[in-house]
Write an enzyme that holds these catalytic residues in place. Structure first.
Site, mmCIF file in Angstrom:
data_model
loop_
_atom_site.group_PDB
_atom_site.id
_atom_site.type_symbol
_atom_site.label_atom_id
_atom_site.label_comp_id
_atom_site.label_asym_id
_atom_site.label_seq_id
_atom_site.Cartn_x
_atom_site.Cartn_y
_atom_site.Cartn_z
ATOM 1 N N GLY A 7 36.605 40.188 53.296
ATOM 2 C CA GLY A 7 36.080 40.037 51.951
ATOM 3 C C GLY A 7 36.867 40.875 50.969
ATOM 4 O O GLY A 7 36.327 41.770 50.312
ATOM 5 N N GLY A 12 37.762 45.805 48.348
ATOM 6 C CA GLY A 12 38.565 45.683 49.561
ATOM 7 C C GLY A 12 40.053 45.745 49.297
ATOM 8 O O GLY A 12 40.803 46.355 50.073
ATOM 9 N N LYS A 76 30.095 40.403 49.585
ATOM 10 C CA LYS A 76 28.892 40.585 48.797
ATOM 11 C C LYS A 76 27.678 40.716 49.719
ATOM 12 O O LYS A 76 27.642 40.146 50.813
ATOM 13 C CB LYS A 76 28.694 39.391 47.858
ATOM 14 C CG LYS A 76 29.728 39.291 46.748
ATOM 15 C CD LYS A 76 29.552 40.391 45.721
ATOM 16 C CE LYS A 76 30.467 40.193 44.529
ATOM 17 N NZ LYS A 76 30.332 41.280 43.535
ATOM 18 N N ASN A 102 27.620 47.296 48.099
ATOM 19 C CA ASN A 102 26.494 47.754 47.301
ATOM 20 C C ASN A 102 25.194 47.553 48.075
ATOM 21 O O ASN A 102 25.112 46.694 48.955
ATOM 22 C CB ASN A 102 26.413 46.975 45.986
ATOM 23 C CG ASN A 102 27.410 47.477 44.949
ATOM 24 O OD1 ASN A 102 27.727 48.667 44.904
ATOM 25 N ND2 ASN A 102 27.893 46.585 44.107
ATOM 26 N N LYS A 183 23.678 55.998 45.048
ATOM 27 C CA LYS A 183 24.537 54.953 44.477
ATOM 28 C C LYS A 183 23.691 53.778 43.989
ATOM 29 O O LYS A 183 23.970 53.189 42.930
ATOM 30 C CB LYS A 183 25.540 54.491 45.537
ATOM 31 C CG LYS A 183 26.393 53.283 45.152
ATOM 32 C CD LYS A 183 27.383 53.600 44.060
ATOM 33 C CE LYS A 183 28.192 52.362 43.658
ATOM 34 N NZ LYS A 183 28.921 51.748 44.784
ATOM 35 N N GLU A 265 24.618 40.274 43.160
ATOM 36 C CA GLU A 265 23.886 41.003 44.206
ATOM 37 C C GLU A 265 22.583 41.596 43.680
ATOM 38 O O GLU A 265 22.037 42.510 44.291
ATOM 39 C CB GLU A 265 24.767 42.132 44.748
ATOM 40 C CG GLU A 265 26.033 41.663 45.418
ATOM 41 C CD GLU A 265 26.917 42.820 45.860
ATOM 42 O OE1 GLU A 265 27.166 42.940 47.061
ATOM 43 O OE2 GLU A 265 27.351 43.602 44.988
#
Length: 304
Positions: A7, A12, A76, A102, A183, A265
Site C-alpha cells: 500500500g 509508504g 487504508k 491511522n 495520534k 478512514e
C-alpha cells in the site's frame, strides 16, 4: 534488509524511499500509475532537505512481498483485512509486519487474518502527500514509535536501528497503545475539519470557533480512552494546539481522500470514538457531528 511496502501511498513511499536511499532492497506495492512512473523514473522524493529520484523496485501485485524480511503495511484502515488476505499466501514465515496506519486497532485486525505471523503496531508522525504518479512530497516530521515484536531473529529493535540509520527517528515503546490513542486524538481534532473546509492545518485553526470545537473533540477522546484503561502519554491538548504550527501547509489525509472523491478512514477516527463512546456510555457529540458530516460528503461524492 529486503523490505516490501504494502500500500505504497504517501506514507509508504516516504518510509520505503528513505530505506532505499540507505541501501536497503525495497519494493513498493502500489497502484499501476505509480508503478509505471517508478519503473521509468524512480521515486521522486521531494522533502525539506533533498529533492531527488530514488531507484527502487515497484509492483502492483501483493505477491511482491515474497522474500521480504520487513513488510511496511500502509494500506487504508478500510482495507486492512482484505490486503492482509491478499499477501498472506506470499508472506515469508519469518517476516515482521509493521502497521504504519491511522487508527488504533489495525494491528489487532491484521493479526486476526495473519495469525501465524509477527505483527507490530506503529505510530506514524509524518506529513506527506502524493503530488503525482511516482512523486511523494514531504511537508514535515517523520518519526515512528514501534511496538516491541520479534519474528525469528528479526526484531523491532533491529528495524528501529535500520530506520534510524536511514534518517528516520524511531523509538521502540512498551506503550504503543497509548501512543496510538495520542495520534488518534490529533487525527480526530484535525482530519475532519481540514476535510470539510478543504484547508490546510494552519488556515483551519484560524476559523472562528474551530479551536473550541477541537478542544471538545479532545475532551471526548480522552474520556473514552480513560474509560478503556488507556494511558495517553503527554499533554493531548497542548499537542493539538501546537500541531498546526509545526505543519501549517499540510492537508489531512481525510481532506486528500475527499478531494480525490475517495472514501476516507473517518469510520476508524472520529467514528471509532463514537462507537467506543456508545459502548461505554460516554457522550461524544463533537466527534459524532464531524464523523456524520464527512460521511455526508463521502455520499455526495459517491452519487456524483
Amino acid at each position: 534488509m529486503k523490505v516490501a511496502v504494502m500500500g505504497a501511498g504517501a506514507v509508504g513511499c516516504y518510509y520505503g524511499g528513505m530505506l532505499a536511499r540507505a541501501g536497503h532492497d525495497v519494493v513498493l506495492i502500489a497502484r499501476p500509475p505509480h508503478v509505471q512512473s517508478i519503473h521509468r523514473d524512480g521515486l521522486r522524493m521531494e522533502t525539506r532537505s533533498f529533492d531527488e529520484h530514488v531507484r527502487l523496485a515497484a509492483s502492483a501485485e501483493a505477491g511482491a512481498v515474497q522474500g521480504a524480511h520487513l513488510i511496511l503495511f500502509c494500506v487504508k484502515s478500510t482495507d486492512t483485512e482484505s490486503a492482509g488476505v491478499q499477501m498472506r499466501p506470499h508472506l515469508p514465515a519469518d517476516a515482521l509486519v509493521l502497521c504504519l496506519q491511522n487508527g488504533v486497532d489495525n494491528a489487532d485486525r491484521l493479526r486476526a487474518v495473519l495469525p501465524q505471523h509477527a505483527v507490530a503496531a506503529a505510530v506514524v508522525y509524518v506529513a506527506t502527500e502524493i503530488a503525482g504518479p511516482g512523486h511523494v512530497r514531504h511537508h514535515g516530521r517523520g518519526e515512528l514509535v514501534i511496538e516491541p515484536a520479534r519474528s525469528g531473529s528479526f526484531s523491532s529493535q533491529a528495524v528501529a536501528r535500520a530506520l534510524i540509520a536511514a534518517g528516520v527517528p524511531t523509538e521502540v515503546s512498551g506503550n504503543v497503545r497509548g501512543a496510538l490513542w495520542a495520534k488518534l486524538i490529533l487525527n480526530c481534532a484535525y482530519n475532519a475539519v481540514s476535510a470539510i473546509a478543504q484547508l490546510p492545518y494552519g488556515k483551519t485553526v484560524q476559523g472562528e470557533g474551530v479551536k473550541d470545537v477541537m478542544r471538545d473533540v479532545v475532551a471526548e477522546c480522552l474520556a473514552v480512552a480513560q474509560a478503556e484503561g488507556v494511558q495517553v502519554p503527554g499533554d493531548a491538548v497542548a499537542a493539538v494546539d501546537t500541531l498546526a504550527g509545526s505543519m501549517p501547509s499540510q492537508f489531512s489525509s481525510t481532506a486528500q481522500d475527499l478531494a480525490r472523491g475517495k472514501h476516507s478512514e473517518i469510520d476508524y477516527l472520529n467514528g471509532l470514538v463514537v462507537r467506543r463512546g456508545e459502548a461505554l456510555g460516554i457522550a461524544t457529540p463533537a466527534n459524532r457531528v464531524l464523523w456524520a458530516l464527512v460521511k455526508l460528503m463521502e455520499s455526495k461524492h459517491a452519487q456524483a
